[in-house]
Design a protein around this motif. Sequence first.
Motif, short mmCIF file in Angstrom:
data_model
loop_
_atom_site.label_atom_id
_atom_site.label_comp_id
_atom_site.label_asym_id
_atom_site.label_seq_id
_atom_site.Cartn_x
_atom_site.Cartn_y
_atom_site.Cartn_z
N UNK A 212 0.77 -1.24 0.00
CA UNK A 212 0.00 0.00 0.00
C UNK A 212 0.80 1.28 0.00
N UNK A 213 0.48 2.15 0.98
CA UNK A 213 1.11 3.47 1.04
C UNK A 213 2.62 3.38 1.24
N UNK A 214 3.08 2.41 2.02
CA UNK A 214 4.52 2.26 2.23
C UNK A 214 5.20 1.86 0.92
N UNK A 215 4.59 0.96 0.19
CA UNK A 215 5.16 0.55 -1.09
C UNK A 215 5.19 1.67 -2.09
N UNK A 216 4.10 2.43 -2.17
CA UNK A 216 4.06 3.56 -3.10
C UNK A 216 5.10 4.61 -2.76
N UNK A 217 5.23 4.89 -1.45
CA UNK A 217 6.19 5.90 -1.01
C UNK A 217 7.62 5.44 -1.27
N UNK A 218 7.90 4.18 -0.98
CA UNK A 218 9.25 3.65 -1.19
C UNK A 218 9.61 3.61 -2.67
N UNK A 219 8.62 3.50 -3.54
CA UNK A 219 8.88 3.49 -4.97
C UNK A 219 9.26 4.87 -5.50
N UNK A 220 8.79 5.91 -4.81
CA UNK A 220 8.99 7.27 -5.30
C UNK A 220 9.97 8.10 -4.48
N UNK A 221 10.15 7.77 -3.21
CA UNK A 221 10.93 8.60 -2.30
C UNK A 221 12.22 7.89 -1.88
N UNK A 222 13.35 8.51 -2.14
CA UNK A 222 14.65 7.87 -1.89
C UNK A 222 14.87 7.57 -0.41
N UNK A 223 14.51 8.48 0.47
CA UNK A 223 14.74 8.28 1.90
C UNK A 223 13.95 7.09 2.44
N UNK A 224 12.69 6.99 2.04
CA UNK A 224 11.87 5.85 2.45
C UNK A 224 12.43 4.55 1.89
N UNK A 225 12.84 4.59 0.63
CA UNK A 225 13.41 3.40 0.00
C UNK A 225 14.67 2.95 0.73
N UNK A 226 15.52 3.90 1.08
CA UNK A 226 16.77 3.57 1.78
C UNK A 226 16.50 2.97 3.16
N UNK A 227 15.47 3.48 3.84
CA UNK A 227 15.12 2.94 5.16
C UNK A 227 14.65 1.50 5.05
N UNK A 228 13.84 1.23 4.04
CA UNK A 228 13.33 -0.12 3.85
C UNK A 228 14.46 -1.08 3.49
N UNK A 229 15.33 -0.64 2.60
CA UNK A 229 16.48 -1.46 2.20
C UNK A 229 17.38 -1.73 3.40
N UNK A 230 17.61 -0.72 4.22
CA UNK A 230 18.46 -0.87 5.40
C UNK A 230 17.90 -1.92 6.35
N UNK A 231 16.59 -1.90 6.56
CA UNK A 231 15.96 -2.88 7.45
C UNK A 231 16.13 -4.29 6.92
#
Length: 254
Positions: free
Chosen positions: A112-131
């Motif tokens: 959902x919203x987390x996936x959409x945000x991580x697809x478009x926003x570098x900071x969110x994507x980096x946080x998810x990748x880090x986890x």
Amino acid sequence: MRIDINADLGEGFGPYSIADDEALMPLITSANIACGYHAGDPMIMDRTVRLAKENGVDIGAHVSFPDRMGFGRRVIQMDASEIEKHVLYQLGALDAFARATGQRIWHVNPHGALGNLASADAKTAEALVSAVRQFDPEIRLLVLPGSALEKAAKEAGLPCWRLFLVDRAYTKDGQLAPRSLPGAVIKDEAAVLARLLKLLREHVVETIDGETIDMPAHSILVHSDTPGAVALARTIRKALEQSGTSIVPLSAQV
């Protein structure tokens, strides 16, 4: 060509359920299992993990913002560190049930919203990748091709698989069209099948704006909460088989 079929499963709570997991599971090769944030609870997670094992289906974590009331489709303001910790928490929860049944988590597909945000926003994507990298660097992310999440994963040396959402419209930049737009969710089975066949033949998809963009894919998602999801999954599987495509789980595409 080899391709995976995945679906979002375990999306219920207590006595309530969203989809027919029992009917869908034999039709797919990978399951994105809700980790208790947008849906799911310990009993449902355990049941879904065991159902996946019975059907020889790969397990993936369907991580989300903590938004059960909104089914994970609302953005919750968090800094990158908070997102990272919330994703770690959900991975740990699903891993407990996977280990208890002799299985492992193969992939992460943000919901959902987390996936959409991580697809478009570098900071969110980096946080998810880090986890994910901290938890298990062998786990792969399911990503939209060309997205911020794919870029962050590659920069971190984390392998990923590319995902195609057969029943969702795309914008010309490769992002999912917002659900608020007419035509963002494609419910007509014939239209879904036409998109799938175009993907298989040409590796492209027509956007909601009428443009054509490249769409390389390792996995096709069937939304389990879409009306007629089981019938659609059967149609997709049959079309793949008739096209000569090998249907294999993501773990077989390493």
